[in-house]
Enzyme design. Structure first.
Site, PDB file in Angstrom:
ATOM      1  N   ASP A  34     -27.203 -77.629  41.159  1.00 39.37           N
ATOM      2  CA  ASP A  34     -26.622 -77.842  39.828  1.00 39.37           C
ATOM      3  C   ASP A  34     -25.124 -77.538  39.892  1.00 39.37           C
ATOM      4  O   ASP A  34     -24.707 -76.387  39.792  1.00 39.37           O
ATOM      5  CB  ASP A  34     -27.313 -76.966  38.783  1.00 39.37           C
ATOM      6  CG  ASP A  34     -26.993 -77.407  37.365  1.00 39.37           C
ATOM      7  OD1 ASP A  34     -25.799 -77.465  37.022  1.00 39.37           O
ATOM      8  OD2 ASP A  34     -27.932 -77.700  36.601  1.00 39.37           O
ATOM      9  N   GLU A  36     -21.132 -77.333  38.877  1.00 36.32           N
ATOM     10  CA  GLU A  36     -20.228 -77.247  37.734  1.00 36.32           C
ATOM     11  C   GLU A  36     -18.931 -77.929  38.157  1.00 36.32           C
ATOM     12  O   GLU A  36     -18.544 -77.852  39.328  1.00 36.32           O
ATOM     13  CB  GLU A  36     -19.968 -75.790  37.329  1.00 36.32           C
ATOM     14  CG  GLU A  36     -21.194 -75.050  36.809  1.00 36.32           C
ATOM     15  CD  GLU A  36     -21.837 -75.716  35.608  1.00 36.32           C
ATOM     16  OE1 GLU A  36     -21.097 -76.256  34.757  1.00 36.32           O
ATOM     17  OE2 GLU A  36     -23.073 -75.698  35.513  1.00 36.32           O
ATOM     18  N   ASP A 149     -25.447 -84.952  39.129  1.00 37.13           N
ATOM     19  CA  ASP A 149     -24.903 -84.100  40.188  1.00 37.13           C
ATOM     20  C   ASP A 149     -24.681 -84.862  41.495  1.00 37.13           C
ATOM     21  O   ASP A 149     -23.582 -84.841  42.059  1.00 37.13           O
ATOM     22  CB  ASP A 149     -25.837 -82.907  40.426  1.00 37.13           C
ATOM     23  CG  ASP A 149     -25.963 -82.035  39.199  1.00 37.13           C
ATOM     24  OD1 ASP A 149     -25.215 -81.052  39.088  1.00 37.13           O
ATOM     25  OD2 ASP A 149     -26.817 -82.340  38.342  1.00 37.13           O
ATOM     26  N   HIS A 206     -24.713 -72.922  31.914  1.00 37.81           N
ATOM     27  CA  HIS A 206     -23.566 -73.596  32.524  1.00 37.81           C
ATOM     28  C   HIS A 206     -22.926 -72.779  33.639  1.00 37.81           C
ATOM     29  O   HIS A 206     -21.819 -73.096  34.090  1.00 37.81           O
ATOM     30  CB  HIS A 206     -22.518 -73.986  31.477  1.00 37.81           C
ATOM     31  CG  HIS A 206     -23.065 -74.880  30.404  1.00 37.81           C
ATOM     32  ND1 HIS A 206     -23.567 -76.133  30.681  1.00 37.81           N
ATOM     33  CD2 HIS A 206     -23.224 -74.688  29.071  1.00 37.81           C
ATOM     34  CE1 HIS A 206     -24.002 -76.678  29.552  1.00 37.81           C
ATOM     35  NE2 HIS A 206     -23.810 -75.821  28.568  1.00 37.81           N
ATOM     36  N   ASP A 211     -28.091 -71.902  36.384  1.00 40.75           N
ATOM     37  CA  ASP A 211     -28.767 -73.159  36.039  1.00 40.75           C
ATOM     38  C   ASP A 211     -29.714 -73.591  37.150  1.00 40.75           C
ATOM     39  O   ASP A 211     -30.823 -74.065  36.898  1.00 40.75           O
ATOM     40  CB  ASP A 211     -27.737 -74.267  35.777  1.00 40.75           C
ATOM     41  CG  ASP A 211     -27.085 -74.144  34.401  1.00 40.75           C
ATOM     42  OD1 ASP A 211     -27.551 -73.322  33.588  1.00 40.75           O
ATOM     43  OD2 ASP A 211     -26.117 -74.873  34.138  1.00 40.75           O
TER      44      ASP A 211
END
Length: 271
Positions: A34, A36, A149, A206, A211
């Site tokens: 995941d 960011e 992603d 987040h 996550d």
């Protein structure tokens, strides 16, 4: 189409739902990712997003344990200064990305982590090709919450920066799409999906690592409920063709159709 199987559950004496039998999974391990990335509140939607946090967790599908983790902060090169909106949303501070490493080094470190767990746990990512040469091989697949992603963020950043992406990241399980089909309802985000199943989000939303861990918890809950995880997305056309050949039995065409195809092939070779 996603190859999902639902199985019934029974209520135990203590009131909790327990599985009658555990269905065999196609994959012994799942690696949940995941990312960011850089982001802006408004007015800069045309900016290309860059990964700023690269997490991955290894989930054992037989017991629900997270057996290994990978985590790095990534230094953005195109827009090195994080927006205030990005910092507030992700909790990632400017000094953390300043002290991070460029994406190419993150990918290199990630590949080393992959090689390490492959050696330790005999993990393979293409069972059809490798399983015969690796005794007691354990199959593994990647999992993300949506296709963003690996199908958008990493894919286009690597193209822009002319970076080589590991081939194993060309296929994955979209857990959001899988959840939607299995439970026959549309989840309201990762946290909403967890809440629907009675799971409290652990950590900070987040945060890439949090996550990833919570997505792993969700995947395990779905497995316990009878969901058999299956690859939903292929970027490599060769992998896609191979998958279709495995899933669809070969039917011998009728003789008239064979004659037609031979004539068509003969004409094509002479043109």
């Amino acid at each position: 189409q996603l190859g999902l199987i639902r199985r019934s559950s029974t209520t135990s004496s203590n009131g909790k739902n327990e599985a009658r039998t555990k269905l065999r999974q196609l994959f012994d391990y799942l690696i949940i990712i995941d990312f960011e990335s850089t982001c802006w509140k408004d007015g800069k939607r045309h900016y290309s997003q860059e990964i700023i946090e690269f997490p991955a967790v290894l989930l054992n599908t037989s017991n629900g344990e997270i057996e290994s983790e990978f985590h790095m902060y990534v230094q953005p090169q195109e827009h090195p200064i994080l927006s205030e909106f990005c910092t507030e949303l992700t909790g990632i501070k400017q000094n953390q990305v300043d002290e991070g490493v460029p994406l190419n080094i993150s990918l290199s470190q990630f590949s080393k982590w992959i090689q390490k767990i492959q050696r330790e746990k005999k993990i393979i990512f293409n069972p059809d090709v490798s399983s015969h040469s690796v005794p007691e091989a354990k199959s593994c697949a990647f999992v993300t919450w949506s296709d963003w992603d690996l199908g958008v963020c990493l894919q286009y950043e690597c193209k822009r920066k002319q970076l080589r992406k590991p081939d194993i990241l060309n296929s994955w399980i979209d857990l959001r799409a899988t959840y939607k089909v299995f439970y026959a309802r549309k989840p309201k985000g990762l946290n909403g999906a967890l809440q629907d199943l009675g799971i409290v989000f652990a950590g900070r939303e987040h945060s890439g690592l949090d996550d990833s861990r919570n997505t792993a918890r969700l995947a395990w809950k779905m497995i316990c409920d009878g969901c058999v995880m299956k690859i939903t997305k292929f970027l490599d056309k060769k992998l896609l063709r191979g998958s279709l050949l495995v899933q669809k039995p070969f039917h011998q065409p009728k003789s008239s159709h064979l004659i037609y195809m031979k004539i068509k092939l003969l004409i094509a070779t002479r043109l």
